[in-house]
Write a protein that holds these residues in place. Structure first.
Motif, PDB file in Angstrom:
ATOM      1  N   GLN A  25       0.823  -1.216   0.000  1.00  0.00           N
ATOM      2  CA  GLN A  25       0.000   0.000   0.000  1.00  0.00           C
ATOM      3  C   GLN A  25       0.856   1.265   0.000  1.00  0.00           C
ATOM      4  O   GLN A  25       0.377   2.326  -0.370  1.00  0.00           O
ATOM      5  CB  GLN A  25      -0.923   0.022   1.220  1.00  0.00           C
ATOM      6  N   GLN A  26       2.114   1.145   0.415  1.00  0.00           N
ATOM      7  CA  GLN A  26       3.000   2.306   0.495  1.00  0.00           C
ATOM      8  C   GLN A  26       3.801   2.461  -0.799  1.00  0.00           C
ATOM      9  O   GLN A  26       4.534   1.563  -1.187  1.00  0.00           O
ATOM     10  CB  GLN A  26       3.977   2.158   1.673  1.00  0.00           C
ATOM     11  N   THR A  27       3.688   3.594  -1.434  1.00  0.00           N
ATOM     12  CA  THR A  27       4.372   3.833  -2.706  1.00  0.00           C
ATOM     13  C   THR A  27       5.884   3.647  -2.589  1.00  0.00           C
ATOM     14  O   THR A  27       6.501   3.068  -3.475  1.00  0.00           O
ATOM     15  CB  THR A  27       4.065   5.264  -3.200  1.00  0.00           C
ATOM     16  N   ASP A  28       6.474   4.130  -1.510  1.00  0.00           N
ATOM     17  CA  ASP A  28       7.931   4.050  -1.347  1.00  0.00           C
ATOM     18  C   ASP A  28       8.421   2.629  -1.098  1.00  0.00           C
ATOM     19  O   ASP A  28       9.610   2.342  -1.257  1.00  0.00           O
ATOM     20  CB  ASP A  28       8.392   4.939  -0.184  1.00  0.00           C
ATOM     21  N   TRP A  29       7.549   1.738  -0.692  1.00  0.00           N
ATOM     22  CA  TRP A  29       7.956   0.383  -0.324  1.00  0.00           C
ATOM     23  C   TRP A  29       7.578  -0.662  -1.370  1.00  0.00           C
ATOM     24  O   TRP A  29       8.062  -1.785  -1.326  1.00  0.00           O
ATOM     25  CB  TRP A  29       7.326  -0.033   1.002  1.00  0.00           C
ATOM     26  N   GLN A  30       6.709  -0.316  -2.288  1.00  0.00           N
ATOM     27  CA  GLN A  30       6.144  -1.289  -3.228  1.00  0.00           C
ATOM     28  C   GLN A  30       7.180  -2.053  -4.033  1.00  0.00           C
ATOM     29  O   GLN A  30       6.963  -3.199  -4.395  1.00  0.00           O
ATOM     30  CB  GLN A  30       5.197  -0.590  -4.214  1.00  0.00           C
TER      31      GLN A  30
END
Length: 169
Positions: free
Chosen positions: A72-77
């Motif tokens: 769900q997190q853009t930086d972690w995807q």
């Protein structure tokens, strides 16, 4: 060249110790023993984590719930997640892959298989990052070239306009 960094997430100290022994000589390791601790580590410094080894069965927050939050997190995807679990039913593997895991390793682990699968995913990640950087460079070059063409068109239009004015009686 910096070593790749792997986040090991498991609630069992024995599993952590085993994975640490196998991976420590080759990678920088970070350890989390719960889903909440994993998310906290990612919030602090997700940029330095190149891959996550995630246990599926953990108390409080399962690996499935953790991967859902990661995706769900853009930086972690873009951080690859490999599930490491004692589960060996096809439906569990399919569910993990459906949620965004890139691979699935069953316990007890084989050191050679773990290292090979990790290296495969890290190589793929490096290629994706290189491709993304190359795309940014190409986009910048296209923008610069488009601006040059626009400027050239303006100069040509002005030159033709001036020529037409000088010849127009």
């Amino acid at each position: 060249m910096r070593k790749d960094s792997i986040l090991i997430v498991d609630d069992e100290p024995t599993n952590i110790r085993l994975l640490t022994e196998v991976l420590k000589p080759h990678y920088v390791l970070k350890i989390a023993t719960s889903g909440a601790q994993t998310l906290a580590l990612l919030e602090q410094d997700s940029a330095s984590i190149d891959l996550i080894l995630l246990d599926v069965n953990m108390p409080e927050m399962s690996g499935i719930e953790v991967i859902d939050k990661i995706k769900q997190q853009t930086d972690w995807q873009d951080i690859p997640v490999i599930f490491v679990t004692a589960l060996n039913q096809e439906c569990d593997e399919a569910e993990g892959l459906k949620r965004g895991a890139v691979d699935y390793i069953t316990k007890p682990i084989s050191a050679a298989i773990v290292k090979a699968r990790i290296e495969t995913q890290l190589t793929l990640r490096r290629a994706k990052v290189a491709l993304s950087e190359q795309n940014k460079i190409l986009e910048q070059k296209v923008l610069e070239r488009t601006q040059e063409i626009s400027y050239t068109q303006d100069v040509i239009i002005n030159a033709l306009t001036s020529l037409a004015e000088t010849r127009d009686k």
